[in-house]
Design an enzyme around this catalytic site. Structure first.
Site: not given
Ligand code: NAP
Ligand code: MN
Length: 257
Positions: A45-46, A116-117, A142, A155-157, A160
């Site tokens: 997804d990234g 995403n966000e 705060r 479904t991403a950040y 969580s």
């Molecule tokens: P990453 O740190 O590899 O991403 C974290 C996880 O989020 C990976 O497993 C990624 O899937 C998954 N993801 C990304 N978009 C998603 C979506 N729309 N629905 C469900 N899962 C999703 O960083 P990245 O791959 O560059 O992705 C950036 C995104 O990661 C940010 O936009 C943010 O939403 C998310 N993120 C989440 C957290 C958290 O949940 N604590 C922390 C940091 C970032 P893949 O492994 O398939 O790439």
């Molecule tokens: Mn990723």
């Protein structure tokens, strides 16, 4: 003839799939990374997030489709072993379009789009943020920060942070707290707030120093800025689907079993 670009994650499996797809499609397309009609994302997804940002100025003329080299993601319709199915879909040229709306964030004299966000975060010291909805003061927050997510990013950040999962295609934004401080001196909403596309979120701070502005997989500085405005954009990223895929099944597979 269709112009295709393949953007892949930098690993062996993804590069191998890119080569196979190029070979299978060589008589049906022209490879054009500058001005493609269709972008195939190979990775996770990234990787799809990077694709969207690479072609952010060509969203009106580009379609996106994703092949996952790990587990099935939310932006990827095919797993690596299903690559022939994807190739047949592309050759058939019969897909349905899913429009994924983006968020627009305005800060200083800059404007960016997010799939995403948008996140305002500080891990060094707590942020003090005044949050306005359509010019009306909601709260003084705060904590570590705030996250404003799209339906696609739910479904991403957002997830969580305890935010709700949103069915794709609903035009809204969801504001969630990142480690808010709540006690008898400081209070903020402490729950997610969902707003439709008529509204604007404005975040004001006297001091954003050390804070970062996260936009999907990218990070920007907030120097000399004390206000951000976030709203649903009328721009969207167009995903092409060559087979029906149940969102509920994806959610179940990703989060339940
Ligand atoms: P990453 O740190 O590899 O991403 C974290 C996880 O989020 C990976 O497993 C990624 O899937 C998954 N993801 C990304 N978009 C998603 C979506 N729309 N629905 C469900 N899962 C999703 O960083 P990245 O791959 O560059 O992705 C950036 C995104 O990661 C940010 O936009 C943010 O939403 C998310 N993120 C989440 C957290 C958290 O949940 N604590 C922390 C940091 C970032 P893949 O492994 O398939 O790439
Ligand atoms: Mn990723």
């Amino acid at each position: 003839m269709k112009r295709i670009a393949i953007i892949c994650r930098e690993d062996k499996a993804s590069y191998r799939l890119k080569d196979i797809i190029l070979r299978e499609l060589k008589n049906d397309m022209i490879y054009d990374e500058e001005h493609p009609d269709l972008v195939i994302s190979v990775g996770g997804d990234g990787t799809m997030l990077s694709c969207i940002h690479k072609y952010i100025n060509q969203l009106d003329s580009v379609y996106f489709v994703g092949l996952h080299t790990g587990t099935l993601g939310f932006y990827t319709d095919y797993r690596k072993e299903e690559y022939m199915e994807l190739i047949e879909g592309i050759k058939s040229d019969k897909g349905t379009v899913l429009e994924r709306y983006l968020l627009k964030v305005h800060y200083g004299d800059k404007e960016s789009l997010a799939l995403n966000e948008v996140r305002i975060e500080n891990n060094v010291h707590s942020l003090v943020l005044d949050v306005f909805i359509d010019e009306e003061h909601l709260e003084t927050f705060r904590g570590n920060g705030l996250c404003v997510s799209t339906d696609s990013g739910s479904t991403a950040y957002n997830r969580s942070l305890g935010g709700a999962i949103i069915y794709p295609g609903v035009k809204l934004m969801q504001l969630s707290e990142i480690a808010g401080i709540h006690h008898n001196a400081y209070r903020s909403l402490d729950s997610s707030l969902i707003l439709d596309d008529r509204h604007k979120i404005c975040v004001h701070s006297l001091n954003f120093s050390n804070a970062i502005l996260g936009i999907d997989n990218e990070v920007h500085e907030l120097k000399d800025i004390n206000q951000l405005e976030i709203e649903v954009s009328d721009k969207c990223a167009r995903f092409i689907q060559f087979k029906p895929l149940s969102f509920i099944k994806r959610v179940k597979r990703a989060f339940i079993k």
